[in-house]
Scaffold this motif. Structure first.
Motif, PDB file in Angstrom:
ATOM      1  N   ARG A 208       0.838  -1.205   0.000  1.00  0.00           N
ATOM      2  CA  ARG A 208       0.000   0.000   0.000  1.00  0.00           C
ATOM      3  C   ARG A 208       0.870   1.252   0.000  1.00  0.00           C
ATOM      4  N   TRP A 209       1.937   1.242   0.775  1.00  0.00           N
ATOM      5  CA  TRP A 209       2.823   2.399   0.839  1.00  0.00           C
ATOM      6  C   TRP A 209       3.501   2.654  -0.497  1.00  0.00           C
ATOM      7  N   LYS A 210       3.896   1.578  -1.195  1.00  0.00           N
ATOM      8  CA  LYS A 210       4.604   1.716  -2.469  1.00  0.00           C
ATOM      9  C   LYS A 210       3.716   2.295  -3.567  1.00  0.00           C
ATOM     10  N   GLN A 211       2.418   2.306  -3.366  1.00  0.00           N
ATOM     11  CA  GLN A 211       1.499   2.822  -4.367  1.00  0.00           C
ATOM     12  C   GLN A 211       1.095   4.274  -4.118  1.00  0.00           C
ATOM     13  N   ILE A 212       1.741   4.921  -3.148  1.00  0.00           N
ATOM     14  CA  ILE A 212       1.462   6.340  -2.900  1.00  0.00           C
ATOM     15  C   ILE A 212       1.794   7.132  -4.160  1.00  0.00           C
ATOM     16  N   ARG A 213       0.904   8.010  -4.566  1.00  0.00           N
ATOM     17  CA  ARG A 213       1.099   8.814  -5.782  1.00  0.00           C
ATOM     18  C   ARG A 213       1.887  10.078  -5.414  1.00  0.00           C
ATOM     19  N   LEU A 214       3.196   9.974  -5.550  1.00  0.00           N
ATOM     20  CA  LEU A 214       4.086  11.038  -5.110  1.00  0.00           C
ATOM     21  C   LEU A 214       3.822  12.354  -5.830  1.00  0.00           C
ATOM     22  N   GLU A 215       3.414  12.278  -7.097  1.00  0.00           N
ATOM     23  CA  GLU A 215       3.228  13.503  -7.875  1.00  0.00           C
ATOM     24  C   GLU A 215       2.081  14.353  -7.349  1.00  0.00           C
ATOM     25  N   GLN A 216       1.214  13.781  -6.509  1.00  0.00           N
ATOM     26  CA  GLN A 216       0.092  14.537  -5.965  1.00  0.00           C
ATOM     27  C   GLN A 216       0.414  15.202  -4.628  1.00  0.00           C
ATOM     28  N   LEU A 217       1.602  14.937  -4.092  1.00  0.00           N
ATOM     29  CA  LEU A 217       1.956  15.468  -2.778  1.00  0.00           C
ATOM     30  C   LEU A 217       2.597  16.847  -2.904  1.00  0.00           C
ATOM     31  N   HIS A 218       2.471  17.610  -1.822  1.00  0.00           N
ATOM     32  CA  HIS A 218       3.198  18.879  -1.722  1.00  0.00           C
ATOM     33  C   HIS A 218       4.692  18.576  -1.793  1.00  0.00           C
ATOM     34  N   VAL A 220       7.296  19.448  -0.169  1.00  0.00           N
ATOM     35  CA  VAL A 220       7.940  19.109   1.102  1.00  0.00           C
ATOM     36  C   VAL A 220       7.583  17.696   1.522  1.00  0.00           C
ATOM     37  N   ASN A 221       6.276  17.331   1.432  1.00  0.00           N
ATOM     38  CA  ASN A 221       5.856  15.980   1.791  1.00  0.00           C
ATOM     39  C   ASN A 221       6.403  14.953   0.808  1.00  0.00           C
ATOM     40  N   ARG A 222       6.497  15.333  -0.468  1.00  0.00           N
ATOM     41  CA  ARG A 222       7.014  14.402  -1.471  1.00  0.00           C
ATOM     42  C   ARG A 222       8.470  14.057  -1.186  1.00  0.00           C
ATOM     43  N   GLU A 223       9.254  15.064  -0.801  1.00  0.00           N
ATOM     44  CA  GLU A 223      10.660  14.807  -0.505  1.00  0.00           C
ATOM     45  C   GLU A 223      10.802  13.851   0.676  1.00  0.00           C
ATOM     46  N   GLU A 224       9.994  14.061   1.714  1.00  0.00           N
ATOM     47  CA  GLU A 224      10.054  13.164   2.876  1.00  0.00           C
ATOM     48  C   GLU A 224       9.557  11.772   2.516  1.00  0.00           C
ATOM     49  N   ALA A 225       8.486  11.690   1.712  1.00  0.00           N
ATOM     50  CA  ALA A 225       7.958  10.384   1.304  1.00  0.00           C
ATOM     51  C   ALA A 225       8.992   9.615   0.489  1.00  0.00           C
ATOM     52  N   GLU A 226       9.701  10.308  -0.399  1.00  0.00           N
ATOM     53  CA  GLU A 226      10.737   9.649  -1.203  1.00  0.00           C
ATOM     54  C   GLU A 226      11.855   9.109  -0.313  1.00  0.00           C
ATOM     55  N   ARG A 227      12.201   9.884   0.718  1.00  0.00           N
ATOM     56  CA  ARG A 227      13.248   9.416   1.632  1.00  0.00           C
ATOM     57  C   ARG A 227      12.826   8.160   2.368  1.00  0.00           C
ATOM     58  N   GLU A 244       7.512   7.208  10.868  1.00  0.00           N
ATOM     59  CA  GLU A 244       7.612   7.019   9.424  1.00  0.00           C
ATOM     60  C   GLU A 244       6.471   6.155   8.893  1.00  0.00           C
ATOM     61  N   GLN A 245       6.110   5.133   9.657  1.00  0.00           N
ATOM     62  CA  GLN A 245       4.984   4.296   9.246  1.00  0.00           C
ATOM     63  C   GLN A 245       3.680   5.103   9.236  1.00  0.00           C
ATOM     64  N   ALA A 246       3.487   5.918  10.264  1.00  0.00           N
ATOM     65  CA  ALA A 246       2.274   6.742  10.331  1.00  0.00           C
ATOM     66  C   ALA A 246       2.249   7.754   9.196  1.00  0.00           C
ATOM     67  N   PHE A 247       3.427   8.288   8.845  1.00  0.00           N
ATOM     68  CA  PHE A 247       3.527   9.238   7.744  1.00  0.00           C
ATOM     69  C   PHE A 247       3.067   8.594   6.443  1.00  0.00           C
ATOM     70  N   LEU A 248       3.560   7.388   6.156  1.00  0.00           N
ATOM     71  CA  LEU A 248       3.168   6.695   4.938  1.00  0.00           C
ATOM     72  C   LEU A 248       1.704   6.298   4.965  1.00  0.00           C
ATOM     73  N   ASP A 249       1.214   5.879   6.129  1.00  0.00           N
ATOM     74  CA  ASP A 249      -0.199   5.516   6.250  1.00  0.00           C
ATOM     75  C   ASP A 249      -1.104   6.707   5.896  1.00  0.00           C
ATOM     76  N   ARG A 250      -0.695   7.900   6.319  1.00  0.00           N
ATOM     77  CA  ARG A 250      -1.512   9.082   6.084  1.00  0.00           C
ATOM     78  C   ARG A 250      -1.696   9.332   4.600  1.00  0.00           C
ATOM     79  N   PHE A 251      -0.645   9.144   3.813  1.00  0.00           N
ATOM     80  CA  PHE A 251      -0.738   9.440   2.388  1.00  0.00           C
ATOM     81  C   PHE A 251      -1.203   8.246   1.567  1.00  0.00           C
ATOM     82  N   SER A 252      -1.057   7.047   2.092  1.00  0.00           N
ATOM     83  CA  SER A 252      -1.544   5.890   1.346  1.00  0.00           C
ATOM     84  C   SER A 252      -3.072   5.795   1.416  1.00  0.00           C
ATOM     85  N   ALA A 253      -3.652   6.535   2.370  1.00  0.00           N
ATOM     86  CA  ALA A 253      -5.118   6.521   2.508  1.00  0.00           C
ATOM     87  C   ALA A 253      -5.784   7.564   1.626  1.00  0.00           C
ATOM     88  N   MET A 254      -4.987   8.386   0.940  1.00  0.00           N
ATOM     89  CA  MET A 254      -5.567   9.456   0.107  1.00  0.00           C
ATOM     90  C   MET A 254      -6.182   8.896  -1.167  1.00  0.00           C
TER      91      MET A 254
END
Length: 254
Positions: A208-218, A220-227, A244-254
Motif C-alpha cells: 500500500r505504501w509503495k502505491q502512494i502517488r508522489l506527484e500529488q503530494l506537496h 515538502v511531503n514528497r521529498e520526505e515520502a521519497e526518503r 515514518e509508518q504513520a507518515f506513509l499511512d496518512r498518504f496511502s489513505a488518500m
C-alpha cells in the motif's frame, strides 16, 4: 563531510568573488541598493554572492562549511535552499526598512539563517564563537543577536561596515522557515537520534505504501515520502520508525 548544496554555494560565492576582482561593474549590477530595488529586484538574491574582501568571504564560507552540512542533512536539499535564500531575502528587506540608505553585499544573512536553524535543532551543541570562545549553539545566537542590535543602533563591536540589520533579518528568516517546516529539536550532542522501537507493519502495508502517488503530494511531503520509501526499499519495513509508518499511512489513505 560537505554536502551537495553547501558545496555548490561555496563554489558559487568564490567564483563571483573572483569575478569581482578588478571588475567593479559586477558589484554595481548585483549589490542590493534599496533605492534601486524596483529597477533591480534580482539584487535581493544576487547580493548574497558578493563580498567586500578576502576576510569577508573567508568568514562567511567557513561558517557555511561548518554549520551548513549538518543542517542540509537534517532538512534535505530543497528545504535547506529555502532556508538559505529566504533568510537572505528577509535580511535584505529588513535592511531596506531599517537602514534604507545602506547598500549591502555578502552571504551573512543566509549564513545567519543557517546558524539559527543549527541552534534550533541542536541548541546545546558546543560551538566556538569566533573560533575561540566555547558556547552553546543557543548562546551563540543570543550573543550575535545582541551584537547586531547594538550595531544597528550605532554601538558597534566590529571594524568596517557591517550590515547589522541584514544579520537580524537573516535570523528572522531562519526562524520563519523553521517555523513553517516544523522540524523538532534533535539530540544536542550531535549523535544519531535513537528512535523508539517501531511496531511491526500490518499485513499489506508495504504494498500500500509503495502505491502512494508522489506527484500529488506537496513538494515538502514528497521529498520526505521519497526518503522514507527509499529506506523501505533498501532496509525493509522493519527499519521504519513508528512516525515514518504513520507518515506513509496518512498518504496511502488518500
Amino acid at each position: 563531510m560537505i554536502t551537495r548544496w553547501v558545496g555548490l554555494l561555496i563554489v558559487a560565492n568564490i567564483a563571483v568573488f573572483m569575478l569581482q576582482q578588478g571588475n567593479p561593474d559586477i558589484e554595481h549590477m548585483l549589490a542590493f541598493v534599496p533605492y534601486y530595488f524596483l529597477q533591480q529586484p534580482w539584487t535581493a538574491i544576487t547580493y548574497m554572492f558578493l563580498h567586500a574582501n578576502f576576510g569577508h568571504i573567508l568568514f562567511n564560507m567557513l561558517g557555511l562549511f561548518f554549520f551548513g552540512p549538518r543542517v542540509e542533512e537534517r532538512l534535505g536539499g530543497t528545504r535547506f535552499l529555502a532556508l538559505y535564500f529566504v533568510s537572505g531575502i528577509v535580511g535584505a528587506a529588513t535592511s531596506m526598512v531599517l537602514s534604507p540608505h545602506a547598500s549591502i553585499i555578502g552571504a551573512s544573512a543566509g549564513l545567519f539563517g543557517v546558524e539559527f536553524a543549527f541552534a534550533r535543532l541542536w541548541p546545546r551543541a558546543q560551538v566556538l564563537l569566533w573560533g575561540v570562545v566555547p558556547v552553546s549553539a543557543r548562546g551563540m545566537i543570543v550573543v550575535m543577536t545582541v551584537m547586531a542590535l547594538f550595531g544597528g543602533i550605532g554601538i558597534s563591536f566590529s571594524l568596517g561596515n557591517v550590515a547589522h540589520f541584514a544579520h537580524l533579518g537573516g535570523f528572522a528568516g531562519g526562524w520563519l522557515v523553521m517555523r513553517l517546516i516544523g522540524v523538532r529539536t534533535v539530540d544536542d550532542r550531535l549523535r544519531p537520534v535513537q528512535p523508539r522501537r517501531a511496531p511491526t507493519p500490518p499485513a499489506g502495508a508495504t504494498e500500500r505504501w509503495k502505491q502512494i502517488r508522489l506527484e500529488q503530494l506537496h513538494p515538502v511531503n514528497r521529498e520526505e515520502a521519497e526518503r522514507v520509501l527509499a529506506k523501505l526499499e533498501t532496509r525493509g519495513p522493519h527499519s521504519l520508525t513508528a512516525e515514518e509508518q504513520a507518515f506513509l499511512d496518512r498518504f496511502s489513505a488518500m
